[in-house]
Design a protein around this motif. Structure first.
Motif, PDB file in Angstrom:
ATOM      1  N   PRO A 266       0.817  -1.289   0.201  1.00 14.71           N
ATOM      2  CA  PRO A 266       0.014  -0.019  -0.126  1.00 14.71           C
ATOM      3  C   PRO A 266       0.846   1.281   0.167  1.00 14.71           C
ATOM      4  O   PRO A 266       1.933   1.349   0.777  1.00 14.71           O
ATOM      5  N   ASP A 267       0.375   2.217  -0.894  1.00 17.78           N
ATOM      6  CA  ASP A 267       1.097   3.598  -0.770  1.00 17.78           C
ATOM      7  C   ASP A 267       0.315   4.646   0.058  1.00 17.78           C
ATOM      8  O   ASP A 267       0.249   5.747  -0.236  1.00 17.78           O
ATOM      9  N   GLY A 268      -0.286   4.243   0.899  1.00 16.58           N
ATOM     10  CA  GLY A 268      -1.067   4.923   1.881  1.00 16.58           C
ATOM     11  C   GLY A 268      -1.777   4.244   2.708  1.00 16.58           C
ATOM     12  O   GLY A 268      -1.988   2.870   2.555  1.00 16.58           O
ATOM     13  N   SER A 269      -2.919   4.834   3.460  1.00 15.04           N
ATOM     14  CA  SER A 269      -3.803   4.218   4.111  1.00 15.04           C
ATOM     15  C   SER A 269      -5.119   3.556   3.271  1.00 15.04           C
ATOM     16  O   SER A 269      -5.498   4.262   2.621  1.00 15.04           O
ATOM     17  N   LEU A 270      -5.597   2.501   3.671  1.00  9.83           N
ATOM     18  CA  LEU A 270      -6.758   1.932   2.996  1.00  9.83           C
ATOM     19  C   LEU A 270      -7.757   1.753   4.068  1.00  9.83           C
ATOM     20  O   LEU A 270      -7.716   1.499   5.214  1.00  9.83           O
ATOM     21  N   PHE A 271      -8.998   1.550   3.700  1.00 12.85           N
ATOM     22  CA  PHE A 271     -10.046   1.152   4.287  1.00 12.85           C
ATOM     23  C   PHE A 271     -10.083  -0.250   4.656  1.00 12.85           C
ATOM     24  O   PHE A 271      -9.260  -1.017   3.804  1.00 12.85           O
ATOM     25  N   THR A 272     -10.752  -0.788   5.484  1.00 10.02           N
ATOM     26  CA  THR A 272     -10.755  -2.260   5.817  1.00 10.02           C
ATOM     27  C   THR A 272     -11.022  -3.135   4.509  1.00 10.02           C
ATOM     28  O   THR A 272     -11.721  -2.838   3.646  1.00 10.02           O
ATOM     29  N   ILE A 273      -9.930  -4.182   4.480  1.00  5.74           N
ATOM     30  CA  ILE A 273      -9.829  -4.799   3.096  1.00  5.74           C
ATOM     31  C   ILE A 273     -10.227  -6.339   3.494  1.00  5.74           C
ATOM     32  O   ILE A 273      -9.559  -6.872   4.645  1.00  5.74           O
ATOM     33  N   SER A 274     -10.830  -7.039   2.977  1.00  7.54           N
ATOM     34  CA  SER A 274     -11.105  -8.582   3.215  1.00  7.54           C
ATOM     35  C   SER A 274     -10.249  -9.420   2.234  1.00  7.54           C
ATOM     36  O   SER A 274     -10.031 -10.495   2.665  1.00  7.54           O
ATOM     37  N   HIS A 275     -10.085  -8.812   0.962  1.00  7.07           N
ATOM     38  CA  HIS A 275      -9.361  -9.680   0.148  1.00  7.07           C
ATOM     39  C   HIS A 275      -8.047  -8.928  -0.838  1.00  7.07           C
ATOM     40  O   HIS A 275      -8.494  -7.845  -0.839  1.00  7.07           O
ATOM     41  N   MET A 276      -7.030  -9.659  -1.027  1.00  6.47           N
ATOM     42  CA  MET A 276      -6.321  -9.089  -1.915  1.00  6.47           C
ATOM     43  C   MET A 276      -6.035 -10.010  -3.136  1.00  6.47           C
ATOM     44  O   MET A 276      -6.024 -11.199  -2.735  1.00  6.47           O
ATOM     45  N   GLY A 277      -5.717  -9.747  -4.183  1.00  8.45           N
ATOM     46  CA  GLY A 277      -5.242 -10.322  -5.367  1.00  8.45           C
ATOM     47  C   GLY A 277      -4.666  -9.844  -6.543  1.00  8.45           C
ATOM     48  O   GLY A 277      -4.452  -8.569  -6.390  1.00  8.45           O
TER      49      GLY A 277
ATOM     50  N   ALA B   4      -5.077 -14.875  -8.798  1.00  6.57           N
ATOM     51  CA  ALA B   4      -5.230 -15.398  -7.800  1.00  6.57           C
ATOM     52  C   ALA B   4      -5.731 -14.322  -6.593  1.00  6.57           C
ATOM     53  O   ALA B   4      -5.600 -13.300  -6.771  1.00  6.57           O
ATOM     54  N   ASN B   5      -6.380 -14.939  -5.507  1.00  2.42           N
ATOM     55  CA  ASN B   5      -6.906 -14.100  -4.597  1.00  2.42           C
ATOM     56  C   ASN B   5      -6.827 -14.894  -3.067  1.00  2.42           C
ATOM     57  O   ASN B   5      -6.714 -16.012  -3.131  1.00  2.42           O
ATOM     58  N   ILE B   6      -6.700 -14.009  -2.199  1.00  2.00           N
ATOM     59  CA  ILE B   6      -6.266 -14.430  -0.743  1.00  2.00           C
ATOM     60  C   ILE B   6      -7.209 -13.640   0.172  1.00  2.00           C
ATOM     61  O   ILE B   6      -7.203 -12.274   0.136  1.00  2.00           O
ATOM     62  N   SER B   7      -7.875 -14.205   1.219  1.00  3.09           N
ATOM     63  CA  SER B   7      -8.749 -13.567   2.044  1.00  3.09           C
ATOM     64  C   SER B   7      -8.077 -13.486   3.456  1.00  3.09           C
ATOM     65  O   SER B   7      -6.868 -13.801   3.524  1.00  3.09           O
ATOM     66  N   THR B   8      -8.438 -12.623   4.320  1.00  3.47           N
ATOM     67  CA  THR B   8      -7.811 -12.385   5.368  1.00  3.47           C
ATOM     68  C   THR B   8      -7.552 -13.535   6.328  1.00  3.47           C
ATOM     69  O   THR B   8      -6.675 -13.565   7.018  1.00  3.47           O
TER      70      THR B   8
ATOM     71  N   THR C 297      -7.683 -17.837   3.162  1.00  2.12           N
ATOM     72  CA  THR C 297      -8.231 -18.654   1.809  1.00  2.12           C
ATOM     73  C   THR C 297      -7.721 -18.262   0.589  1.00  2.12           C
ATOM     74  O   THR C 297      -7.635 -16.919   0.184  1.00  2.12           O
ATOM     75  N   THR C 298      -7.469 -19.096  -0.252  1.00  2.17           N
ATOM     76  CA  THR C 298      -6.759 -18.753  -1.624  1.00  2.17           C
ATOM     77  C   THR C 298      -7.728 -19.479  -2.950  1.00  2.17           C
ATOM     78  O   THR C 298      -8.350 -20.291  -2.601  1.00  2.17           O
ATOM     79  N   ILE C 299      -7.656 -18.706  -3.968  1.00  2.00           N
ATOM     80  CA  ILE C 299      -8.409 -19.074  -4.960  1.00  2.00           C
ATOM     81  C   ILE C 299      -7.145 -18.757  -6.058  1.00  2.00           C
ATOM     82  O   ILE C 299      -6.500 -17.623  -6.363  1.00  2.00           O
ATOM     83  N   TYR C 300      -7.118 -19.762  -7.026  1.00  2.24           N
ATOM     84  CA  TYR C 300      -6.212 -19.623  -8.147  1.00  2.24           C
ATOM     85  C   TYR C 300      -7.142 -20.036  -9.425  1.00  2.24           C
ATOM     86  O   TYR C 300      -7.890 -20.731  -9.669  1.00  2.24           O
ATOM     87  N   ALA C 301      -6.664 -19.122 -10.493  1.00  3.14           N
ATOM     88  CA  ALA C 301      -7.133 -19.705 -11.878  1.00  3.14           C
ATOM     89  C   ALA C 301      -6.547 -20.961 -12.264  1.00  3.14           C
ATOM     90  O   ALA C 301      -5.465 -21.141 -11.952  1.00  3.14           O
ATOM     91  N   ASP C 302      -7.143 -21.786 -13.071  1.00  7.61           N
ATOM     92  CA  ASP C 302      -7.065 -23.053 -13.281  1.00  7.61           C
ATOM     93  C   ASP C 302      -5.444 -22.990 -14.212  1.00  7.61           C
ATOM     94  O   ASP C 302      -4.681 -23.827 -13.991  1.00  7.61           O
ATOM     95  N   SER C 303      -5.324 -22.140 -14.970  1.00  2.98           N
ATOM     96  CA  SER C 303      -4.229 -22.163 -15.725  1.00  2.98           C
ATOM     97  C   SER C 303      -2.904 -21.841 -14.863  1.00  2.98           C
ATOM     98  O   SER C 303      -1.854 -21.968 -15.578  1.00  2.98           O
ATOM     99  N   VAL C 304      -3.054 -21.300 -13.687  1.00  2.00           N
ATOM    100  CA  VAL C 304      -1.729 -21.151 -12.903  1.00  2.00           C
ATOM    101  C   VAL C 304      -1.766 -21.998 -11.694  1.00  2.00           C
ATOM    102  O   VAL C 304      -0.556 -22.023 -10.843  1.00  2.00           O
ATOM    103  N   LYS C 305      -2.715 -22.959 -11.604  1.00  2.00           N
ATOM    104  CA  LYS C 305      -2.682 -23.822 -10.301  1.00  2.00           C
ATOM    105  C   LYS C 305      -1.284 -24.757 -10.221  1.00  2.00           C
ATOM    106  O   LYS C 305      -1.110 -25.177 -11.222  1.00  2.00           O
ATOM    107  N   GLY C 306      -0.522 -24.697  -9.196  1.00  2.00           N
ATOM    108  CA  GLY C 306       0.509 -25.490  -8.957  1.00  2.00           C
ATOM    109  C   GLY C 306       1.761 -24.781  -9.511  1.00  2.00           C
ATOM    110  O   GLY C 306       2.878 -25.458  -9.344  1.00  2.00           O
TER     111      GLY C 306
ATOM    112  N   SER D 254       0.562 -15.053  -1.372  1.00  2.00           N
ATOM    113  CA  SER D 254       0.745 -14.908  -0.057  1.00  2.00           C
ATOM    114  C   SER D 254       0.718 -13.649   0.567  1.00  2.00           C
ATOM    115  O   SER D 254       0.807 -12.470  -0.182  1.00  2.00           O
ATOM    116  N   ARG D 255       0.492 -13.458   1.687  1.00  2.00           N
ATOM    117  CA  ARG D 255       0.209 -12.107   2.560  1.00  2.00           C
ATOM    118  C   ARG D 255       1.581 -11.583   3.285  1.00  2.00           C
ATOM    119  O   ARG D 255       2.146 -12.598   3.815  1.00  2.00           O
ATOM    120  N   GLY D 256       1.981 -10.612   3.246  1.00  2.00           N
ATOM    121  CA  GLY D 256       3.209 -10.138   4.083  1.00  2.00           C
ATOM    122  C   GLY D 256       2.945  -9.859   5.385  1.00  2.00           C
ATOM    123  O   GLY D 256       1.649  -9.663   5.629  1.00  2.00           O
TER     124      GLY D 256
END
Length: 120
Positions: free
Chosen positions: A24-35, A49-53, A56-65, A70-72
């Motif tokens: 982030p380059d500043g403050s954000l409002f509450t975030i539930s997912h990043m992707g 790809a997407n990751i929740s707080t 939980t992760t979701i990947y496009a089929d083409s990139v799975k594996g 990941s979250r920092g």
């Protein structure tokens, strides 16, 4: 001002790896997912790809594996490790931070994108 900053894109040969970062380059409002999304020339933007707080992760089929999201330790920081890259992965990659409620996006922040080019 764009509130998210991406880095880590570049030119790599097929089979190689890249690690994208989004901070982030500043403050954000509450975030539930990043992707990560990507958009190749002439194509629609698509979810990579997407990751929740809760991790939980979701990947496009083409990139799975091959890709790992990941979250920092820093709030609202997310990474995308991309291994065994293919030329089809060539695209502009965008970071997204969003707040979902009952599956509906209430608001979102986008980065400006980082270019990934995979040569054959």
């Amino acid at each position: 001002q764009v509130p998210l900053g991406e880095s880590g894109g570049g030119l790599v040969q097929a089979g190689g790896s890249l690690r994208l970062s989004c901070v982030p380059d500043g403050s954000l409002f509450t975030i539930s997912h990043m992707g990560w999304y990507r958009q190749a020339p002439g194509k629609q933007r698509e979810l990579v790809a997407n990751i929740s707080t809760d991790g939980t992760t979701i990947y496009a089929d083409s990139v799975k594996g091959r890709f790992t999201i990941s979250r920092g330790n820093t709030r609202n920081t997310v990474y995308l490790q991309m291994d065994r890259l293919k030329p089809a992965a060539t695209a502009m990659y965008y970071c997204l931070a969003e707040y979902l409620q009952a599956g509906t996006r209430l608001y979102a922040y986008w980065g400006q994108g980082t270019q990934v080019t995979v040569s054959s």
